[in-house]
Scaffold this active site. Structure first.
Site, short mmCIF file in Angstrom:
data_model
loop_
_atom_site.label_atom_id
_atom_site.label_comp_id
_atom_site.label_asym_id
_atom_site.label_seq_id
_atom_site.Cartn_x
_atom_site.Cartn_y
_atom_site.Cartn_z
N LYS A 141 40.48 19.81 -30.24
CA LYS A 141 41.65 19.00 -30.16
C LYS A 141 41.73 17.86 -31.18
O LYS A 141 40.43 17.03 -31.23
CB LYS A 141 41.86 18.39 -28.67
CG LYS A 141 43.29 18.10 -28.46
CD LYS A 141 43.46 17.93 -26.83
CE LYS A 141 45.06 17.53 -26.42
NZ LYS A 141 44.92 17.11 -25.21
O1 G3P Z 1 48.32 16.31 -23.01
C1 G3P Z 1 48.80 15.01 -23.38
C2 G3P Z 1 48.70 14.41 -21.98
O2 G3P Z 1 47.65 14.11 -21.33
C3 G3P Z 1 49.37 12.89 -22.05
O3 G3P Z 1 50.02 12.48 -21.16
O4 G3P Z 1 51.27 11.29 -19.68
O5 G3P Z 1 49.37 10.35 -20.75
O6 G3P Z 1 51.41 10.52 -21.97
P1 G3P Z 1 50.44 11.20 -20.81
#
Ligand code: G3P
Length: 215
Positions: A83
């Site tokens: 990633k």
């Molecule tokens: O896959 C990306 C994710 O982990 C980010 O999620 O909820 O932190 O925006 P969030």
């Protein structure tokens, strides 16, 4: 549509992978922090639990460092996908890793322009962050729609991996748009199983069964 789990909690992955609905896993530094164990051990364990792609993120800020970390991460297991954060350095690293046949997932994508560049550089996945766009007043799913249309128009093979999903309606919209993958926090995948009418229906059937002659 493939469903990935967006977590590094091994117990959750183990439990939900057994359901036959988990095609892969995505992690990031914030998720690995919660796992509270050495990252190599966590990634290696996850790669054994799921046969599909497991994203592990680099933390270097220059492309050379990203490439070095990418090689190191991809040596953990054959299903590791590296990633890489979007940006000048990230896209350069994607192009370099592509030459070495190391699969990449370009993360922290918030626009169609960024997604087009990720595809051109040869990323296997692109990860638009839908919830974070919604948080600042945009409709994140509109970006997914644009990316899918642009990829379709030019035959890009990069898969659109919808990330930062916050609730099951995000999953429905991603599916209706034809997104290739959604990556879900454990609670969102669990919520997809639920419907109050299912619970009421099961209770009614079980009550009725008590009155069915058994012989
Ligand atoms: O896959 C990306 C994710 O982990 C980010 O999620 O909820 O932190 O925006 P969030």
């Amino acid at each position: 549509m493939k469903i990935f789990l967006d977590t590094a909690i091994r117990a959750d992955i183990h439990r939900l992978a057994a359901m036959g609905v988990v095609d892969g896993v995505t992690t990031n530094p914030s998720l690995l922090k919660i796992a509270k164990a050495p990252y190599r051990e966590v990634i290696a364990d996850i790669c054994e639990m799921v046969a599909g792609p497991v994203s592990a993120e680099v933390v270097a800020e220059d492309w050379q460092g990203m490439v070095r970390e990418g090689r190191e991460l991809s040596s953990i297991a054959k299903n590791v996908v590296v990633k890489i954060p979007m940006g000048f350095e990230g896209i350069r690293a994607v192009a370099e890793l592509k030459k070495e046949r190391i699969a990449t997932n370009v993360t922290l994508v918030f626009s169609s322009n960024q997604a087009i560049l990720a595809a051109k550089a040869g990323a296997r996945f692109v990860s638009p962050f839908i919830g974070r766009l919604d948080d600042v007043g945009h409709d994140g799913m509109e970006v997914v729609e644009e990316i899918l249309a642009a990829y379709e128009a030019y035959g890009y093979e990069t898969e659109v991996l919808v990330a930062s999903i916050r609730h099951p309606q995000h999953v429905v919209r991603a599916a209706l748009l034809g997104a290739h993958v959604v990556t879900l926090p454990t609670r969102v995948l669990e919520a997809m199983f639920q419907h109050p009418l299912t619970d009421i229906g099961i209770r009614k059937f079980l009550e009725a069964w008590k009155q069915v002659p058994k012989s």
